[in-house]
Design a protein around this motif. Structure first.
Motif, PDB file in Angstrom:
ATOM      1  N   PHE A 110     -14.054  -6.736  19.782  1.00 46.85           N
ATOM      2  CA  PHE A 110     -14.938  -6.133  20.797  1.00 46.85           C
ATOM      3  C   PHE A 110     -15.835  -5.065  20.164  1.00 46.85           C
ATOM      4  O   PHE A 110     -17.045  -5.012  20.404  1.00 46.85           O
ATOM      5  CB  PHE A 110     -14.099  -5.517  21.916  1.00 46.85           C
ATOM      6  N   ASP A 111     -15.195  -4.197  19.332  1.00 44.04           N
ATOM      7  CA  ASP A 111     -15.977  -3.126  18.688  1.00 44.04           C
ATOM      8  C   ASP A 111     -17.087  -3.708  17.837  1.00 44.04           C
ATOM      9  O   ASP A 111     -18.245  -3.265  17.878  1.00 44.04           O
ATOM     10  CB  ASP A 111     -15.068  -2.252  17.809  1.00 44.04           C
ATOM     11  N   ARG A 112     -16.725  -4.730  17.041  1.00 46.56           N
ATOM     12  CA  ARG A 112     -17.705  -5.322  16.132  1.00 46.56           C
ATOM     13  C   ARG A 112     -18.850  -5.992  16.898  1.00 46.56           C
ATOM     14  O   ARG A 112     -20.025  -5.794  16.585  1.00 46.56           O
ATOM     15  CB  ARG A 112     -16.997  -6.339  15.216  1.00 46.56           C
ATOM     16  N   VAL A 113     -18.522  -6.763  17.916  1.00 48.40           N
ATOM     17  CA  VAL A 113     -19.552  -7.450  18.706  1.00 48.40           C
ATOM     18  C   VAL A 113     -20.421  -6.440  19.453  1.00 48.40           C
ATOM     19  O   VAL A 113     -21.650  -6.554  19.482  1.00 48.40           O
ATOM     20  CB  VAL A 113     -18.893  -8.443  19.697  1.00 48.40           C
ATOM     21  N   PHE A 114     -19.773  -5.397  20.038  1.00 46.34           N
ATOM     22  CA  PHE A 114     -20.543  -4.398  20.795  1.00 46.34           C
ATOM     23  C   PHE A 114     -21.523  -3.652  19.888  1.00 46.34           C
ATOM     24  O   PHE A 114     -22.683  -3.434  20.232  1.00 46.34           O
ATOM     25  CB  PHE A 114     -19.598  -3.408  21.468  1.00 46.34           C
ATOM     26  N   LEU A 115     -21.053  -3.258  18.695  1.00 47.37           N
ATOM     27  CA  LEU A 115     -21.937  -2.513  17.783  1.00 47.37           C
ATOM     28  C   LEU A 115     -23.018  -3.403  17.178  1.00 47.37           C
ATOM     29  O   LEU A 115     -24.038  -2.911  16.716  1.00 47.37           O
ATOM     30  CB  LEU A 115     -21.108  -1.844  16.678  1.00 47.37           C
ATOM     31  N   ASN A 116     -22.784  -4.712  17.172  1.00 48.59           N
ATOM     32  CA  ASN A 116     -23.876  -5.610  16.786  1.00 48.59           C
ATOM     33  C   ASN A 116     -24.979  -5.599  17.846  1.00 48.59           C
ATOM     34  O   ASN A 116     -26.153  -5.712  17.542  1.00 48.59           O
ATOM     35  CB  ASN A 116     -23.360  -7.047  16.582  1.00 48.59           C
ATOM     36  N   LEU A 117     -24.559  -5.486  19.116  1.00 55.40           N
ATOM     37  CA  LEU A 117     -25.535  -5.419  20.207  1.00 55.40           C
ATOM     38  C   LEU A 117     -26.204  -4.054  20.282  1.00 55.40           C
ATOM     39  O   LEU A 117     -27.404  -3.948  20.521  1.00 55.40           O
ATOM     40  CB  LEU A 117     -24.838  -5.728  21.552  1.00 55.40           C
ATOM     41  N   TYR A 118     -25.417  -2.996  20.094  1.00 56.36           N
ATOM     42  CA  TYR A 118     -25.929  -1.623  20.209  1.00 56.36           C
ATOM     43  C   TYR A 118     -25.597  -0.858  18.913  1.00 56.36           C
ATOM     44  O   TYR A 118     -24.641  -0.059  18.873  1.00 56.36           O
ATOM     45  CB  TYR A 118     -25.309  -0.909  21.410  1.00 56.36           C
ATOM     46  N   LEU A 159     -14.259   1.708  14.114  1.00 54.67           N
ATOM     47  CA  LEU A 159     -15.593   1.532  14.697  1.00 54.67           C
ATOM     48  C   LEU A 159     -15.745   2.328  15.992  1.00 54.67           C
ATOM     49  O   LEU A 159     -16.738   3.010  16.200  1.00 54.67           O
ATOM     50  CB  LEU A 159     -15.871   0.042  14.957  1.00 54.67           C
ATOM     51  N   LEU A 160     -14.749   2.214  16.909  1.00 53.97           N
ATOM     52  CA  LEU A 160     -14.778   2.934  18.188  1.00 53.97           C
ATOM     53  C   LEU A 160     -13.376   3.463  18.479  1.00 53.97           C
ATOM     54  O   LEU A 160     -12.371   2.850  18.083  1.00 53.97           O
ATOM     55  CB  LEU A 160     -15.226   2.023  19.340  1.00 53.97           C
ATOM     56  N   ASN A 161     -13.296   4.605  19.207  1.00 49.42           N
ATOM     57  CA  ASN A 161     -11.996   5.058  19.719  1.00 49.42           C
ATOM     58  C   ASN A 161     -11.940   4.797  21.226  1.00 49.42           C
ATOM     59  O   ASN A 161     -12.863   4.197  21.798  1.00 49.42           O
ATOM     60  CB  ASN A 161     -11.756   6.529  19.376  1.00 49.42           C
ATOM     61  N   ARG A 162     -10.876   5.265  21.871  1.00 59.02           N
ATOM     62  CA  ARG A 162     -10.700   4.933  23.287  1.00 59.02           C
ATOM     63  C   ARG A 162     -11.838   5.492  24.148  1.00 59.02           C
ATOM     64  O   ARG A 162     -12.353   4.814  25.031  1.00 59.02           O
ATOM     65  CB  ARG A 162      -9.350   5.446  23.794  1.00 59.02           C
ATOM     66  N   ILE A 174     -34.270  -0.280  23.889  1.00 59.54           N
ATOM     67  CA  ILE A 174     -35.291  -1.022  23.146  1.00 59.54           C
ATOM     68  C   ILE A 174     -34.691  -2.251  22.472  1.00 59.54           C
ATOM     69  O   ILE A 174     -35.319  -3.273  22.311  1.00 59.54           O
ATOM     70  CB  ILE A 174     -35.958  -0.111  22.107  1.00 59.54           C
ATOM     71  N   ASP A 175     -33.405  -2.159  22.087  1.00 59.68           N
ATOM     72  CA  ASP A 175     -32.792  -3.266  21.366  1.00 59.68           C
ATOM     73  C   ASP A 175     -32.370  -4.395  22.285  1.00 59.68           C
ATOM     74  O   ASP A 175     -31.985  -5.460  21.840  1.00 59.68           O
ATOM     75  CB  ASP A 175     -31.568  -2.770  20.584  1.00 59.68           C
ATOM     76  N   GLU A 176     -32.417  -4.146  23.593  1.00 54.80           N
ATOM     77  CA  GLU A 176     -31.980  -5.182  24.534  1.00 54.80           C
ATOM     78  C   GLU A 176     -33.176  -6.063  24.853  1.00 54.80           C
ATOM     79  O   GLU A 176     -34.054  -5.697  25.606  1.00 54.80           O
ATOM     80  CB  GLU A 176     -31.431  -4.554  25.818  1.00 54.80           C
TER      81      GLU A 176
END
Length: 553
Positions: free
Chosen positions: A458-466, A490-493, A550-552
C-alpha cells in the motif's frame, strides 16, 4: 574611385531601407499587441469595476466604526470623494455635501473652502456649470492658504476647460489666466507642475515637452492613474509632431491604464475610437465608443458625454452599415459556395458511376482469365494434390497418437501425485498431530506477515501516486512537530491514516478496519495531528486533500 563611392552609397542606402523596414515591422507588432491587450481589457472591465467597488466598500466600512470624531469622518469622506470623482460623480457629490456639513459644525473655514472647491469641480464635471461658477465666485481668495489657492486656480482652470468642451467654444484665455496662476504656486518638483509644463511646451517647444514627459514616464510606475495621464499627454505631444503611430501607441497605453484603474473619464479611449473610425476600422471604433459611452452613462461625467455623442451616431451608423454589408456578402458567398458544392457533388457522383461501370468490365475480364488459368492448374495439379492429401492424413494420424499418449501420461502422473498427497494426509490423521495443527491454526505469524506485506505494498503504490505526500504533509505541520520516518520505512500509522483520507476514505471506522485498530485510536490520531497543524486546524484536512493535485491526471 567613383565606382567605389557609388557602391558604398548603395550599401548605405540598402542598410537604411532594411533598418526602416525592420523598425516599421516592430512598430506594427507593438501596436497590434497593444490593440489586442486593449480589447481584452475592455472585455474584462467589469472585473476592474468590481475591484474598485470593493476598495470603496472597504473605505465605507471605516465610517461604521464607533467613536469617530468629526475630523476623522471628514477625512474618510474626503477619501471616498476622491475614489468616486472619476467613477460616479453623484456619489462623490454626496460625500462632499456631508463634508460641508461637518465643516460648518466644526466652524473650520479651511475645511469649508476645501469642500466647496471639491464640489465646484464635481459640478463642472457633471455639467452644472452655473452652480460651479457661483461657488467659485463666493470663495474669497484672500482667505485661502497657499495649498487651497492652488486648488482654487486648478478648479477654475478645469471649469473653463470643461465648459469650452460642452459649449463647443474657445475659452483658452480664461483658462490660461488661471493655469499661469496655478503654475506660479505649484512646487516645481511636483507631478502636477511637471505635467502642466509638458502641456504648455507641447505646441511651443517639442524638445522640452518630450524631456519633461520622458522624465515623468521613467519615474512613474506602469498602469497607475498618473501613468495614464502622462501617456495621454505624450499622445497629445505626438499629435503636434504628426507622429500618428506613436500617438496611437500612447493612447492605447493610457486607455489600458484607465480601464485597469476603473477611471471612467476615458479621453484616450474616445480619441482612439475616432482614430479607428478615420482608419475605417469600424469594429474597433464601435467597441471603443460603446465602452466610452458606458463609462459616461455610469459616471455622469457630462463634458465627456458631449464629446462622445458628437460622433457616436456617425460611428454607429457606419458600423451598422458595414455589418449589414458584411452579412449580405456572407450570405452571397454562402449561396455561391453551396451551389458550387452541389455541382461538385453531382460531378463526383457521375464520375463515380462511370468508374464503377469501367471497374465492373475490368473485373469481368480478369475473372474470365482467372477461371481459365485455374482450370488449367486444376488439371495439372490434381494428382499431386491427391498424393499430398494422403501424406497429410498419414502424418495427422501419427500426431494424434503422440498427443493421446502424452495426455494419458499427464493424467497418470497427476493421479500418482494425488495418491501420494492422500497418503501424507492419512499419516497426519493416524499419528494424531492435533497440537501441532492447533498451534499452526492459532499462530498469527502468517497473518502478520501478510498484513506487513499488504501495508508495504500500500505504501509503495500510494507513494507512486503521490510522490511528494510526506514532504507536503510535513509542510502543513509546525516545524518542531514534523514526522521523521525510520530508515527503510515509507509511511507510519499517522501518515497511513491521512493517506487513506487523501484517497477519499473519510470514515474513521473504515480506516480503523484497514489499520486493525479501534475507531477511537483513529480519532485520537486525527485530533493530535490537527493540533500540530501550522495552518488553521479546521482547514488542516482540507489542505491534505489538495496535496499532489497536479499529479492527479
Amino acid at each position: 574611385m567613383r565606382f567605389k563611392c557609388r557602391f558604398l552609397k548603395k550599401k548605405f542606402l540598402l542598410l537604411l531601407i532594411t533598418l526602416g523596414i525592420g523598425s516599421a515591422l516592430y512598430a506594427n507588432d507593438e501596436l497590434k499587441s497593444l490593440a489586442d491587450s486593449l480589447r481584452r481589457m475592455i472585455d474584462e472591465k467589469p472585473l476592474f469595476i468590481q475591484q474598485k467597488e470593493q476598495r470603496i466598500n472597504r473605505i465605507k466600512c471605516l465610517l461604521k466604526g464607533s467613536g469617530l470624531t468629526l475630523e476623522q469622518k471628514y477625512k474618510i469622506n474626503f477619501q471616498l470623494c476622491n475614489e468616486y470623482k472619476k467613477f460616479v460623480v453623484d456619489s462623490a457629490i454626496h460625500y462632499v455635501d456631508q463634508n460641508l456639513e461637518i465643516a460648518r459644525k466644526l466652524n473650520n473655514r479651511d475645511l469649508k473652502n476645501q469642500s466647496s472647491l471639491q464640489l465646484s469641480l464635481l459640478y463642472s464635471m457633471c455639467g452644472r456649470y452655473r452652480d460651479a461658477e457661483l461657488i467659485l465666485e463666493k470663495i474669497k481668495t484672500s482667505e485661502l492658504s497657499k495649498d487651497l489657492l492652488s486648488v482654487y486656480y486648478e478648479t477654475y482652470s478645469r471649469f473653463w476647460e470643461y465648459y469650452s468642451i460642452t459649449a463647443n467654444s474657445r475659452y483658452g484665455k480664461q483658462r490660461a489666466v488661471y493655469q499661469d496662476s496655478l503654475l506660479s504656486l505649484l512646487d516645481q518638483t511636483s507631478f502636477d507642475y511637471k505635467l502642466s509644463r509638458a502641456y504648455y511646451y507641447g505646441g511651443r517647444d517639442s524638445i522640452k515637452a518630450k524631456t519633461v514627459l520622458q522624465e515623468l514616464l521613467d519615474t512613474e510606475e506602469v498602469g497607475t492613474p498618473h501613468y495614464a495621464m502622462i501617456t495621454h499627454a505624450y499622445a497629445s505631444f505626438c499629435w503636434h509632431q504628426k507622429k500618428m503611430d506613436e500617438r496611437k501607441k500612447y493612447l492605447m497605453m493610457s486607455a489600458i491604464a484607465d480601464i485597469r484603474n476603473a477611471t471612467r473619464e476615458t479621453a484616450s479611449l474616445q480619441a482612439l475610437a475616432l482614430i479607428q473610425y478615420e482608419e475605417k476600422n469600424l469594429s474597433d471604433a464601435f467597441k471603443f465608443t460603446q465602452s466610452a459611452i458606458d463609462d459616461v452613462v455610469s459616471s455622469g461625467i457630462h463634458f465627456r458625454a458631449m464629446e462622445i455623442y458628437k460622433f457616436y451616431s456617425i460611428i454607429n451608423t457606419a458600423y451598422q452599415t458595414e455589418e449589414a454589408r458584411s452579412k449580405s456578402n456572407l450570405i452571397t458567398f454562402l449561396i455561391s459556395t453551396s451551389i458550387i458544392l452541389f455541382l461538385l457533388v453531382l460531378l463526383v457522383i457521375c464520375i463515380y458511376i462511370q468508374m464503377r461501370k469501367i471497374l465492373k468490365i475490368k473485373r469481368a475480364l480478369v475473372q474470365s482469365n482467372e477461371k481459365l488459368l485455374r482450370l488449367n492448374e486444376k488439371l495439372n495439379t490434381m494428382n499431386n494434390q491427391l498424393n499430398e492429401q494422403n501424406n497429410q492424413l498419414s502424418e495427422t494420424n501419427n500426431i494424434k497418437e503422440h498427443y493421446i499418449a502424452e495426455f494419458f501420461d499427464v493424467c497418470f502422473s497427476y493421479i500418482s501425485k494425488m495418491e501420494k498427497y492422500q497418503n501424507v494426509l492419512y499419516k497426519y490423521a493416524i499419528n494424531k498431530y492435533y497440537d501441532e495443527l492447533i498451534k499452526k491454526l492459532k499462530s498469527s505469524a502468517l497473518i502478520d506477515e501478510e498484513l506487513n506485506a499488504l501495508y508495504a505494498r500500500f505504501d509503495r503504490v500510494f507513494l507512486n501516486l503521490y510522490p511528494t505526500f510526506v514532504s507536503d504533509f510535513n509542510a502543513l505541520l509546525k516545524e518542531e512537530e514534523r514526522i521523521v520516518l525510520k530508515t527503510d520505512t515509507l509511511l507510519n500509522r499517522e501518515l497511513r491514516i491521512y493517506a487513506l483520507l487523501r484517497l477519499g476514505i473519510s470514515d474513521s471506522g473504515k480506516i480503523a478496519n484497514f489499520l486493525r485498530c479501534s475507531t477511537s485510536t483513529v480519532y485520537n490520531y486525527r485530533t493530535k495531528m490537527r493540533n500540530k497543524s501550522a495552518v488553521d486546524r479546521d482547514e488542516f484536512e482540507n489542505e491534505i486533500m489538495k496535496i499532489c493535485l497536479i499529479d492527479e491526471r
